[in-house]
Design a protein around this motif. Structure first.
Motif, PDB file in Angstrom:
ATOM      1  N   PHE A   1     103.613  62.769 -26.927  1.00 58.80           N
ATOM      2  CA  PHE A   1     104.947  62.525 -27.293  1.00 58.80           C
ATOM      3  C   PHE A   1     105.000  62.078 -29.086  1.00 58.80           C
ATOM      4  O   PHE A   1     103.723  61.753 -29.360  1.00 58.80           O
ATOM      5  N   GLN A   2     105.482  62.194 -29.688  1.00 60.81           N
ATOM      6  CA  GLN A   2     105.962  62.096 -30.308  1.00 60.81           C
ATOM      7  C   GLN A   2     106.950  60.964 -31.205  1.00 60.81           C
ATOM      8  O   GLN A   2     108.332  60.760 -30.609  1.00 60.81           O
ATOM      9  N   ILE A   3     106.538  59.972 -32.244  1.00 57.73           N
ATOM     10  CA  ILE A   3     108.140  59.089 -32.701  1.00 57.73           C
ATOM     11  C   ILE A   3     108.051  59.648 -34.320  1.00 57.73           C
ATOM     12  O   ILE A   3     107.474  59.586 -35.434  1.00 57.73           O
ATOM     13  N   GLN A   4     109.447  59.852 -34.603  1.00 54.54           N
ATOM     14  CA  GLN A   4     109.670  60.096 -36.296  1.00 54.54           C
ATOM     15  C   GLN A   4     109.662  58.666 -37.179  1.00 54.54           C
ATOM     16  O   GLN A   4     109.964  57.754 -36.163  1.00 54.54           O
ATOM     17  N   ARG A   5     109.620  58.609 -38.010  1.00 54.88           N
ATOM     18  CA  ARG A   5     110.335  57.638 -39.179  1.00 54.88           C
ATOM     19  C   ARG A   5     111.321  56.953 -39.206  1.00 54.88           C
ATOM     20  O   ARG A   5     112.491  58.128 -39.476  1.00 54.88           O
TER      21      ARG A   5
ATOM     22  N   GLN B   1     105.498  43.703 -42.104  1.00 51.95           N
ATOM     23  CA  GLN B   1     106.847  44.679 -42.055  1.00 51.95           C
ATOM     24  C   GLN B   1     106.048  45.765 -42.385  1.00 51.95           C
ATOM     25  O   GLN B   1     105.821  46.924 -42.157  1.00 51.95           O
ATOM     26  N   PRO B   2     105.441  46.395 -40.694  1.00 51.92           N
ATOM     27  CA  PRO B   2     105.241  47.381 -39.930  1.00 51.92           C
ATOM     28  C   PRO B   2     106.043  48.320 -40.142  1.00 51.92           C
ATOM     29  O   PRO B   2     106.907  48.410 -40.265  1.00 51.92           O
ATOM     30  N   SER B   3     104.987  49.714 -39.415  1.00 47.28           N
ATOM     31  CA  SER B   3     106.318  50.838 -39.601  1.00 47.28           C
ATOM     32  C   SER B   3     107.085  50.976 -38.099  1.00 47.28           C
ATOM     33  O   SER B   3     108.193  51.896 -38.637  1.00 47.28           O
TER      34      SER B   3
ATOM     35  N   GLU C   1     119.382  45.364 -35.621  1.00 41.81           N
ATOM     36  CA  GLU C   1     119.471  44.848 -36.830  1.00 41.81           C
ATOM     37  C   GLU C   1     118.008  45.080 -37.578  1.00 41.81           C
ATOM     38  O   GLU C   1     118.206  45.576 -38.970  1.00 41.81           O
ATOM     39  N   MET C   2     116.934  44.964 -37.493  1.00 40.38           N
ATOM     40  CA  MET C   2     115.732  45.291 -37.818  1.00 40.38           C
ATOM     41  C   MET C   2     115.091  46.355 -38.426  1.00 40.38           C
ATOM     42  O   MET C   2     114.513  46.690 -38.931  1.00 40.38           O
ATOM     43  N   ARG C   3     115.641  47.251 -37.291  1.00 34.17           N
ATOM     44  CA  ARG C   3     115.919  48.663 -37.570  1.00 34.17           C
ATOM     45  C   ARG C   3     116.112  48.842 -39.188  1.00 34.17           C
ATOM     46  O   ARG C   3     115.521  49.671 -39.650  1.00 34.17           O
ATOM     47  N   ARG C   4     117.207  48.406 -39.222  1.00 27.87           N
ATOM     48  CA  ARG C   4     118.392  49.176 -40.202  1.00 27.87           C
ATOM     49  C   ARG C   4     117.765  48.688 -41.102  1.00 27.87           C
ATOM     50  O   ARG C   4     117.464  49.058 -42.403  1.00 27.87           O
ATOM     51  N   ARG C   5     117.231  47.122 -41.138  1.00 27.57           N
ATOM     52  CA  ARG C   5     117.145  46.573 -42.260  1.00 27.57           C
ATOM     53  C   ARG C   5     115.730  46.625 -43.014  1.00 27.57           C
ATOM     54  O   ARG C   5     115.365  47.237 -44.243  1.00 27.57           O
ATOM     55  N   MET C   6     114.927  46.833 -42.151  1.00 31.24           N
ATOM     56  CA  MET C   6     113.500  46.921 -42.212  1.00 31.24           C
ATOM     57  C   MET C   6     112.882  48.547 -42.566  1.00 31.24           C
ATOM     58  O   MET C   6     111.561  49.159 -42.314  1.00 31.24           O
ATOM     59  N   GLY C   7     113.925  49.712 -41.977  1.00 26.52           N
ATOM     60  CA  GLY C   7     113.332  50.956 -41.565  1.00 26.52           C
ATOM     61  C   GLY C   7     112.330  50.873 -40.254  1.00 26.52           C
ATOM     62  O   GLY C   7     111.370  51.973 -41.151  1.00 26.52           O
TER      63      GLY C   7
ATOM     64  N   ASP D   1     115.023  49.699 -17.652  1.00 28.93           N
ATOM     65  CA  ASP D   1     116.376  49.693 -17.465  1.00 28.93           C
ATOM     66  C   ASP D   1     116.893  50.962 -18.347  1.00 28.93           C
ATOM     67  O   ASP D   1     116.899  50.973 -19.333  1.00 28.93           O
ATOM     68  N   LEU D   2     117.507  51.578 -18.170  1.00 29.58           N
ATOM     69  CA  LEU D   2     118.103  52.678 -18.454  1.00 29.58           C
ATOM     70  C   LEU D   2     119.478  52.543 -18.799  1.00 29.58           C
ATOM     71  O   LEU D   2     119.417  52.931 -19.963  1.00 29.58           O
ATOM     72  N   GLY D   3     119.728  50.821 -19.100  1.00 32.68           N
ATOM     73  CA  GLY D   3     120.959  50.578 -20.065  1.00 32.68           C
ATOM     74  C   GLY D   3     120.784  50.259 -21.707  1.00 32.68           C
ATOM     75  O   GLY D   3     121.456  50.218 -22.302  1.00 32.68           O
ATOM     76  N   VAL D   4     119.326  49.824 -21.190  1.00 32.85           N
ATOM     77  CA  VAL D   4     118.987  49.062 -22.746  1.00 32.85           C
ATOM     78  C   VAL D   4     118.072  50.422 -23.314  1.00 32.85           C
ATOM     79  O   VAL D   4     118.501  50.979 -24.689  1.00 32.85           O
ATOM     80  N   VAL D   5     117.733  51.410 -23.218  1.00 33.72           N
ATOM     81  CA  VAL D   5     118.083  53.321 -23.406  1.00 33.72           C
ATOM     82  C   VAL D   5     119.562  53.534 -23.783  1.00 33.72           C
ATOM     83  O   VAL D   5     118.969  54.585 -24.864  1.00 33.72           O
ATOM     84  N   ALA D   6     119.870  53.641 -23.655  1.00 34.26           N
ATOM     85  CA  ALA D   6     121.275  54.295 -23.056  1.00 34.26           C
ATOM     86  C   ALA D   6     121.666  53.440 -24.626  1.00 34.26           C
ATOM     87  O   ALA D   6     122.100  53.987 -25.271  1.00 34.26           O
ATOM     88  N   GLN D   7     121.568  51.986 -25.450  1.00 29.84           N
ATOM     89  CA  GLN D   7     122.167  50.904 -26.318  1.00 29.84           C
ATOM     90  C   GLN D   7     121.108  51.918 -27.248  1.00 29.84           C
ATOM     91  O   GLN D   7     121.662  51.288 -28.671  1.00 29.84           O
ATOM     92  N   LEU D   8     119.746  51.755 -27.177  1.00 27.21           N
ATOM     93  CA  LEU D   8     119.178  51.652 -28.489  1.00 27.21           C
ATOM     94  C   LEU D   8     118.946  52.900 -28.784  1.00 27.21           C
ATOM     95  O   LEU D   8     117.726  52.387 -29.477  1.00 27.21           O
TER      96      LEU D   8
END
Length: 329
Positions: A36-40, A179-181, A206-212, A221-228
């Motif tokens: 799998f891959q994760i983009q920045r 401040q990890p990526s 919020e941490m994702r938005r503030r710190m990139g 929990d599929l509910g967590v996946v759906a939200q995040l």
């Protein structure tokens, strides 16, 4: 380090455990060739029931698989380097600094004999980011950032003096201190009540938005996946059986296991009985020769028992391991 490629690129990752003694030993393949891959800045949800290999996969990324487990093959390329080829000293510079990790059990992940603030300050000192009074002051700032009330005072408290939700927030503070990526969160809402779960998920957003940050969320929990999550990867018996954009996978799942997970959610059929996937998760030490899900699958055909299916495209950005899907592709 930046570049045009993905932040994290995992290919063919395989992790095994040897159980038992010598002649009676057997090999358990907990993670079986996952990619799998994760983009920045992206959030990937890795989802599956207990025992599917999600947590072992996460620990394999940062080379913290407990003995007698070991990563036996694959590559984990992060910020342009294969983490599986780094020596221990180089790996320690990545773990905690470039990849933050929120462990599954906050009460056991935090040391009970040290204050919460000192443990966050230690993370800063170990990686040479701050020391002494500056590290302690930054620890208070981080606790305030993750919404711990009266952070200056609470930094001097011990883990047992925090509620479950506050311990989880403190773990997030420690994980983002350098401040990890990439932040890996293993079941971040397990054992929390519904209101606290919502607070923790909102905090991660919020941490994702503030710190990139890029996020890897491990959950059942599929509910967590759906939200995040922007994208989701579904694991079963150590293998990823379906991946794709979260909205597409949850609205039109291709793999019968993913369909079964969604059908078993409460409220999917108002007034009806809860649906359940028949059978049980297979023994990872003696998987079927074919598709691991075949013994539980209502769509099973002869080829399903012959060999594990290869991943096939199921639409833009989507992949699925299912012989029935391959027939119609």
């Amino acid at each position: 380090m930046t570049g045009p490629g993905p932040l994290l690129d995992v290919r063919g990752l395989t992790t095994e455990f040897v159980a038992g003694r010598r002649a009676a030993s057997r090999t358990v393949r907990a993670v079986d060739g996952i990619s799998f891959q994760i983009q920045r800045g992206e959030t990937l949800g890795l989802v599956g029931e207990s025992g599917s290999g999600k947590s072992v996969a996460a620990l394999s990324l940062i080379r913290l698989v407990p003995a007698p487990g070991r990563v036996v093959s694959g590559t984990v390329e992060f910020e342009g380097r294969d983490l599986l080829t780094l020596n221990d000293a180089a790996m320690r510079q990545v773990r905690g600094a470039r990849i933050g990790f929120v462990f599954q059990e906050p009460m056991t992940a935090l040391n009970p004999v040290f204050t919460v603030g000192s443990q966050i300050a230690d993370a800063l000192m170990v990686h040479g980011i701050a020391s002494g009074a500056a590290a302690r002051a930054r620890a208070v700032e981080l606790l305030d950032m993750v919404r711990i009330p009266d952070a200056g005072r609470r930094a001097g408290d011990y883990p047992h003096q925090f509620s479950g939700g506050m311990r989880q927030r403190a773990l997030i503070a420690a994980a983002i201190a350098c401040q990890p990526s990439l932040l890996v969160a293993d079941e971040p809402t397990t054992a929390l009540d519904v209101t606290i779960q919502a607070d923790v998920l909102d905090l991660l957003r919020e941490m994702r938005r503030r710190m990139g940050l890029a996020l890897l969320i491990i959950t059942h929990d599929l509910g967590v996946v759906a939200q995040l999550a922007d994208r989701v990867a579904v694991m079963y018996a150590g293998r990823i059986v379906e991946t794709g954009p979260t909205r597409d996978v949850l609205s039109a799942p291709c793999h019968p296991y993913t369909r079964g997970l969604l059908a078993s959610l409460p409220g999917s059929t108002p007034g009806g009985r809860l649906a359940a996937i028949p059978g049980t998760v297979p023994d990872l030490a003696s998987l079927p020769a074919g598709c691991a899900f075949a013994p539980r699958c209502a769509d099973r055909v002869e080829v399903c028992d012959e060999r594990p299916p290869d991943p096939v495209s199921a639409g833009p950005g989507r992949s699925v391991r299912c012989a029935r899907v391959a027939e119609t592709s």
